[in-house]
Write a protein that holds these residues in place. Structure first.
Motif, PDB file in Angstrom:
ATOM      1  N   SER A 130      43.975  37.183  40.923  1.00 44.84           N
ATOM      2  CA  SER A 130      43.550  38.173  41.912  1.00 44.84           C
ATOM      3  C   SER A 130      44.315  39.477  41.716  1.00 44.84           C
ATOM      4  N   GLU A 131      45.604  39.367  41.507  1.00 45.27           N
ATOM      5  CA  GLU A 131      46.424  40.566  41.281  1.00 45.27           C
ATOM      6  C   GLU A 131      46.019  41.264  39.980  1.00 45.27           C
ATOM      7  N   GLU A 132      45.757  40.491  38.934  1.00 43.57           N
ATOM      8  CA  GLU A 132      45.315  41.079  37.667  1.00 43.57           C
ATOM      9  C   GLU A 132      43.983  41.790  37.838  1.00 43.57           C
ATOM     10  N   LYS A 162      42.835  43.121  40.564  1.00 42.70           N
ATOM     11  CA  LYS A 162      43.076  44.335  41.344  1.00 42.70           C
ATOM     12  C   LYS A 162      43.611  45.438  40.440  1.00 42.70           C
ATOM     13  N   LEU A 163      44.586  45.096  39.602  1.00 46.45           N
ATOM     14  CA  LEU A 163      45.144  46.087  38.680  1.00 46.45           C
ATOM     15  C   LEU A 163      44.101  46.580  37.685  1.00 46.45           C
TER      16      LEU A 163
END
Length: 73
Positions: free
Chosen positions: A41-43, A45-46
């Motif tokens: 999820s963080e990847e 978003k980035l």
């Protein structure tokens, strides 16, 4: 063997030990899957933010080229 495993084996025998292992494995896999999903999820978003920045840069470059082409005419 851990104290928990010894307790399971002494109280319930091999089936208890096996069931304890299966429960432990599922719990561990669920935690690992949740952590992996958080990282993904963080990847994402980035990556989305990087894509937006790239699109903004490309729009700026397109406008600059169009203005330069109009001046040459």
């Amino acid at each position: 063997m851990t104290p928990e495993a010894i307790a399971l084996f002494s109280q319930f025998g091999f089936p208890g030990l096996l069931i304890g292992y299966l429960i432990w494995r599922e719990t561990t896999q669920a935690k690992t899957a949740a952590e992996l999903e958080l990282v993904r999820s963080e990847e994402n978003k980035l990556r989305s933010e990087a894509d937006k920045a790239l699109a903004t840069s490309l729009v700026g470059l397109t406008i600059t080229i169009q203005n330069f082409a109009e001046r040459i005419k």
